[in-house]
Design a protein around this motif. Structure first.
Motif, PDB file in Angstrom:
ATOM      1  N   THR A   1       0.822  -1.214   0.000  1.00 41.45           N
ATOM      2  CA  THR A   1       0.000   0.000   0.000  1.00 41.45           C
ATOM      3  C   THR A   1       0.857   1.266   0.000  1.00 41.45           C
ATOM      4  OG1 THR A   1      -0.146  -0.044   2.398  1.00 41.45           O
ATOM      5  CG2 THR A   1      -1.916  -1.125   1.190  1.00 41.45           C
ATOM      6  N   THR A   2       2.158   1.089   0.151  1.00 42.15           N
ATOM      7  CA  THR A   2       3.055   2.241   0.075  1.00 42.15           C
ATOM      8  C   THR A   2       3.880   2.111  -1.199  1.00 42.15           C
ATOM      9  OG1 THR A   2       4.569   0.975   1.418  1.00 42.15           O
ATOM     10  CG2 THR A   2       3.239   2.623   2.566  1.00 42.15           C
ATOM     11  N   GLY A   3       3.174   2.047  -2.305  1.00 45.37           N
ATOM     12  CA  GLY A   3       3.831   1.708  -3.557  1.00 45.37           C
ATOM     13  C   GLY A   3       4.246   2.892  -4.423  1.00 45.37           C
ATOM     14  N   THR A   4       4.136   4.098  -3.915  1.00 43.61           N
ATOM     15  CA  THR A   4       4.611   5.267  -4.668  1.00 43.61           C
ATOM     16  C   THR A   4       5.311   6.224  -3.697  1.00 43.61           C
ATOM     17  OG1 THR A   4       2.719   6.713  -4.274  1.00 43.61           O
ATOM     18  CG2 THR A   4       2.527   5.177  -6.120  1.00 43.61           C
ATOM     19  N   LEU A   5       5.946   7.207  -4.237  1.00 41.66           N
ATOM     20  CA  LEU A   5       6.599   8.191  -3.361  1.00 41.66           C
ATOM     21  C   LEU A   5       5.586   9.111  -2.692  1.00 41.66           C
ATOM     22  CD1 LEU A   5       9.847   9.156  -5.321  1.00 41.66           C
ATOM     23  CD2 LEU A   5       9.548   7.534  -3.446  1.00 41.66           C
ATOM     24  N   ALA A   6       4.320   8.976  -3.067  1.00 48.79           N
ATOM     25  CA  ALA A   6       3.295   9.743  -2.362  1.00 48.79           C
ATOM     26  C   ALA A   6       2.944   9.070  -1.033  1.00 48.79           C
ATOM     27  CB  ALA A   6       2.048   9.876  -3.230  1.00 48.79           C
ATOM     28  N   ASP A   7       3.122   7.750  -0.971  1.00 43.35           N
ATOM     29  CA  ASP A   7       2.755   7.021   0.255  1.00 43.35           C
ATOM     30  C   ASP A   7       3.962   6.591   1.063  1.00 43.35           C
ATOM     31  OD1 ASP A   7       0.116   6.632  -1.098  1.00 43.35           O
ATOM     32  OD2 ASP A   7       1.343   5.282  -2.296  1.00 43.35           O
ATOM     33  N   TYR A   8       5.070   6.409   0.391  1.00 38.55           N
ATOM     34  CA  TYR A   8       6.271   5.976   1.089  1.00 38.55           C
ATOM     35  C   TYR A   8       7.076   7.235   1.382  1.00 38.55           C
ATOM     36  CZ  TYR A   8      10.387   3.331   2.347  1.00 38.55           C
ATOM     37  OH  TYR A   8      11.456   2.811   3.042  1.00 38.55           O
ATOM     38  N   LEU A   9       7.203   7.558   2.673  1.00 40.85           N
ATOM     39  CA  LEU A   9       7.615   8.911   3.036  1.00 40.85           C
ATOM     40  C   LEU A   9       9.120   9.116   3.129  1.00 40.85           C
ATOM     41  CD1 LEU A   9       4.892   9.767   5.674  1.00 40.85           C
ATOM     42  CD2 LEU A   9       4.912  10.228   3.221  1.00 40.85           C
ATOM     43  N   ILE A  10       9.750   9.273   1.990  1.00 44.19           N
ATOM     44  CA  ILE A  10      11.149   9.706   1.983  1.00 44.19           C
ATOM     45  C   ILE A  10      11.188  11.132   2.509  1.00 44.19           C
ATOM     46  CG2 ILE A  10      13.046  10.345   0.479  1.00 44.19           C
ATOM     47  CD1 ILE A  10      12.285   8.231  -1.387  1.00 44.19           C
TER      48      ILE A  10
END
Ligand code: FES
Ligand code: FES
Lengths: 810, 193
Positions: free
Chosen positions: A705-714
């Motif tokens: 569910t954290t499959g983009t840089l919008a969800d995976y918080l770098i």
């Protein structure tokens, strides 16, 4: 006469690499498209575990621009199995890992079919026209559940989800005492379970590969950290003669372990290029990186520590579960093992037991991620030190001082079987404590606690060491790793006196071109500008072990030193011949060979020209001024340091702010302080991100569910503080440069420093752990949970009950 | 297919493009402006940042057809006559890059930021660069570089790199009006002589 050059080592040289990177004149793999290239797009499984009952590609084949569509079945005989180079135990269970799934998928994102088309857009369009029938299988995502006897199996033919169990016991190994005895007779004992959440390496340049099969060799350009290992593994797993493969890593935009791999996509592209007889190219989207590039960490860590009342550690027992994901990649099973040697950290621990069980689940495979095994270990031990300090009611810094290896005790044989060559934990810590203003912050913390301030201050300590410089090959061999860890370099002094350094390391942002230039310039006494460093192409640099694990300087940099020394040795003979004196009468300094006791001499450049012309060389000396060297160190190197973090934790919102971050690292001799500082900063950002922001999350069906840089918080610039960094310098004794390695220090040390600070802020409220990442919600929950349990179990608080009362109605 | 005319880094290009072609694809694949790169598919990373009529945009979220009739500046249009732009110089001097993949986007974004705020403090820089991700540097040196560049571009720093006095908050620096014909703005903007 040559003018005397300033010493290069320790000099803050600005990087040679920058010129083209800041002007956009770069060679990323995705910039390259040979004539006649077909673009690939890969269809990925939307489900985590299923049998593939049918794939219909007819419609996709008819789509505009499409040349070919392949399924795993179409290339089953040619695609081999992705290699795992680290069989950690003899009974290790390793599943076949076809690059393109053949009849079953084991994680969401696994490659199922591939389209080759005229353009990337047409290839992608055609994916929608491929029809796959999946017969869903039960999914197992949790490591503990996966080990239950009735668990669904990720790989039926293995009969188990257990990959291997690897143990180390100090009593058995003869490096220390018996842990069970220490634990059972302990005056004080602390037991904790920590979770290392799953992380995504998230290098900024997505992976990309171009394969050109035309010509004598098949040429592959890839955004890889490991061109040499990649070539070897392609050859071994596909049966293509190694000399027929050339791998080039052009500019590579970061790696952090994420590009230490032989990826399914590289193999698929290689196989297709051969099949189609045309160049092919694949560049992933970020969403593909997230779901199909490997992930890192993902461990459950159970620790027990015993100590005396006055704070001497007597034993440490570590039991890990490590998530392999669905398949083994290049070094997947070995990653937790690297941590086995680091759980004892900088402390004198008399008894130690480590065991790790590796588990398969229906998730993206894991593998090396910045620090690989060592951040996990350091986190756990540093959290334990704080917990033990709390248990004993002493300052956590005092507890560390009481247990660490003192400066005058080096070299020191650890309970895990390593020999730490040098270190000075006192010096680094004293410096850090002063820079940090430890006492003043403790006082402020006390004041905030007293006043019941909703924003509490926490102070986190992390004193750490790591093992860098992988090599030594002999040790890697004893751990069943499939290869050595030596590094190669060659130096050519050209007839014009300019210098080419060829390195087997393969940088992707670390600045090797600059650092290796400094080393070579210093050793040969030539200007920095006259040195060119060549790398990242198996044809130009035929031997190498590539770049990962902070090994480049301590091993690869040392190979450059060895090659330079050989060049000087050879040049000396030629110089003696030209100057008509005995070899022993020639001395070399600042790029010049002089006859001892006279003002006669000749410059390196003159010797190089004479060696090239070869009109008059001494007996047995070959023409040209060049040399090769392979360096394999005797021992690892052990950088260490002290990191201190102050966090402000809002007990009402759960928000964590880093108020101050100070680190003092000891990485031995520094070649380029500018590069060192940059590496530390970058490492800190990653380590802090693990503590506060990043986590790869799956839903119950196994979808990331954290499959983009919008969800995976770098973290962005706005999320991070200004760091205060400094150094102490204790030379490594394992190499003549005295260098230790720096790439991972920041990552390894910062995660526990931050989490310790968060927990420290909340400890008076009864909180003794917050799971990573310490998001506002997790922190808030920990606070609320502790408040609630303090109503029923008042002893859980451990002090400052007033805060609980105050917090009751928040 | 739609026909577009775009001025990129001072040169005018006329092309037929697919309606769905992104500006970043057009720049990279058609014009060979490979300095601008793609790091994500959700417009979160900022690696693709360029200027469209002087304002920073993520070129992965602009269609090539939307650039029709407009001016685009990429990182490749910054250095003039072989001299680096002060921001490029500042990135180099402050070791503000490692792998360099995020760097063109960072530089283009910083340029826009400095046009808005001539002397930003660290917090303003950090917030202004929030949409550009870097995995290598930890940002500290990027912040330093932007601050350093803002000094180099201040009044008194030399005629070629001064911000125009009195136009401080409104006048765009040179890349907002690309091409060499605007000598006026070059003097008032971020160029070195
Ligand atoms: S590629 Fe445009 S924002 Fe990431
Ligand atoms: S320098 Fe590598 S991503 Fe920024």
């Amino acid at each position: 006469m040559t003018s005397v050059l300033e010493p290069e080592l320790g000099r803050a040289r600005k990087r040679k690499e920058d010129a083209r990177l800041i002007t956009g004149r770069t060679r990323w793999t995705d910039n390259l498209t040979p004539m006649g290239t077909l673009h690939l797009a890969i269809l990925r499984s939307p489900v985590a575990h299923a049998r593939i009952t049918a794939i219909n590609t007819d419609e996709a084949r008819r789509m505009p621009g499409v040349s070919a569509v392949f399924t795993g079945r179409d290339i089953a005989d040619e695609q081999g199995s992705l290699p795992c180079a680290w069989p950690i135990t003899e009974d290790m269970k390793a599943p076949a890992a076809p690059p393109l799934a053949v009849d079953k998928v084991c994680f969401a994102g696994e490659a199922v079919a591939v389209v080759a088309a005229r353009s990337a857009a047409e290839a992608r369009d055609a994916l929608d026209a491929i029809d796959v029938d999946y017969e869903d299988l039960p999914v197992v995502l949790d490591m503990e559940a996966a080990l239950q006897p009735d668990s669904p199996l990720v790989h039926d033919d293995l009969g188990t989800n257990r990959n291997a169990t690897w143990t180390f016991d100090s009593a058995e190994a003869g490096t220390g005492g018996d842990v069970e005895q220490a634990l059972s007779s302990a005056e004080v004992r602390v037991d904790r379970t920590f979770r290392q959440q799953r992380l995504i390496p998230a290098f900024m340049e997505p992976r990309s590969v171009v394969v050109d099969p035309t010509g004598e060799q098949i040429t592959m350009w890839s955004a890889t950290q490991v061109p040499h290992i990649l070539r070897l593994m392609l050859s071994m797993s596909l049966g293509v003669p190694e000399q027929k493969i050339r791998v080039i890593a052009p500019d590579v935009g970061g790696g952090f372990g994420g590009k230490l791999q032989v990826t399914p996509e590289e193999v698929i592209a290689f196989v297709l290029a051969r099949k189609l007889g045309r160049p092919v190219k694949w560049t992933e989207s970020r969403s593909e990186t997230m779901v199909s590039g490997h992930h890192g960490r993902d461990q459950i860590q159970k620790l027990s520590m015993s100590a005396t009342r006055d704070g001497k550690i007597t034993g440490l027992k570590v039991g890990l579960l490590a998530d392999m994901g669905a398949y083994l990649r290049l070094v997947t099973p070995g990653i937790p093992i690297l941590g086995a040697f680091m759980f004892n950290a900088i402390y004198k621990i008399p008894a130690y037991h480590f065991s790790c069980t590796n588990v398969f689940t229906n998730k993206t495979p894991t593998d090396a991620y910045r620090g690989a095994g060592r951040p996990e270990a350091t986190f756990a031990i540093e959290r334990m030190m704080d917990e033990l300090a709390a248990e004993l009611g002493v300052d956590p810094m005092e507890l560390r001082r009481k247990n660490w290896i003192a400066h005058d005790e080096f070299p020191y044989d650890t309970v895990a079987g390593l020999t730490y060559d040098s270190g000075n934990y006192e010096a680094a810590t004293d410096k850090a404590v002063e820079l940090f203003g430890y006492q003043a912050l403790r006082e402020e913390q006390e004041e905030r606690r007293r006043s019941g301030d909703p924003v509490q201050l926490g102070i986190g300590i992390s004193t750490f060491t790591e093992m860098c410089g992988l090599a030594p090959s002999r040790v890697l061999g004893s751990l069943s790793y499939g290869a050595g860890g030596w590094e190669h370099a060659s130096i050519r002094v050209l007839p014009t006196g300019k210098v080419e350094v060829v390195t087997g390391t393969s940088p992707h942002g670390q600045g090797h071109v600059t650092a290796w230039s400094q080393i070579a310039a210093d050793r040969l006494g030539v200007p920095f500008e006259d040195v060119e460093v060549l790398h990242g192409d198996t044809q130009i640099s035929p031997k190498g072990m590539d770049t990962y694990g902070s090994r480049s300087l301590a091993v690869g940099g040392m190979a450059v030193v060895s090659a330079a020394d050989k060049v000087v040795e050879k040049a000396k003979k030629i110089a003696a011949h030209l100057l008509e004196c005995a070899d022993d009468d020639v001395e070399f300094a600042s790029g010049r060979f002089g006859v001892r006791g006279t003002d006669r001499g000749t410059a390196l450049a003159e010797v190089a020209l004479a060696a090239f012309a070869a009109h008059d060389l001494p007996e047995g000396v070959e023409p040209n001024l060049d040399a090769d060297a392979t360096f394999d160190p005797e021992n690892f190197s052990f950088p260490h340091g002290t990191h201190l973090c102050a966090t402000e934790v809002d007990t009402e919102t759960g928000e964590v702010k880093i108020r101050k971050y100070v680190c003092v690292d000891d990485i031995g001799t520094v070649i380029n302080p500018l590069i060192v500082e940059g590496q530390v900063h970058g490492g800190l950002a990653q380590g802090i991100a693990q503590a506060l922001f990043e986590e790869a999350v799956y839903d119950e069906t196994g979808t990331l569910t954290t499959g983009t840089l919008a969800d995976y918080l770098i973290p962005s610039a706005a999320d991070l503080p200004e760091f205060i960094t400094d150094r102490t310098e204790t030379r490594a004794t394992s190499n003549v440069l005295g260098v230790k390695g720096v790439g991972e220090a920041g990552t390894i040390a910062s995660t526990p420093a931050v989490v310790n600070a968060v927990v420290d802020a909340l400890r008076p409220m009864g909180v003794n752990d917050v799971q990573m990442p310490c998001s506002p919600q997790r922190v808030w929950r920990a606070v609320t949970g502790a408040r609630e349990s303090s109503v029923t179990a008042p002893e859980a608080g451990g002090g400052l009950g007033s805060m609980d009362v105050q917090g009751g109605n928040r | 297919m739609p026909r577009i005319t775009v001025n990129v880094d001072g040169t005018e290009y006329t092309d037929e493009v697919e309606p769905r072609m992104l500006l970043v694809q057009y720049l990279r694949e058609r014009l060979g402006k490979v300095g601008t790169v793609v790091g994500c598919d959700t417009s979160n990373c900022g690696a693709c940042t360029v200027h469209l009529d002087g304002h920073s945009v993520k070129s992965c979220s602009v269609l090539a057809v939307q650039a029709d009739g407009h001016d685009v500046t990429t990182v490749e249009g910054l250095a003039q006559d072989g001299r680096l732009h002060p921001l490029q110089q500042a990135f180099h001097d402050n070791h503000a890059l490692q792998c360099g993949f995020c760097t063109p986007g960072m530089i283009m974004q910083a340029l826009d930021l400095l046009a808005e705020v001539h002397e930003p403090d660290d917090q303003q820089i950090r917030e202004g660069m929030e949409g550009n991700l870097c995995r290598c540097t930890g940002y500290q040196n990027i912040v330093r570089a932007v601050r350093d560049a803002s000094q180099r571009m201040q009044p008194g720093a030399g005629p070629a790199v001064e911000h125009a006095p009195g136009e401080a908050q409104s006048q765009a620096p040179v890349p907002r009006t690309p091409a060499d014909e605007h000598v006026e703005t070059r003097v008032t903007g971020g160029r070195q002589s």
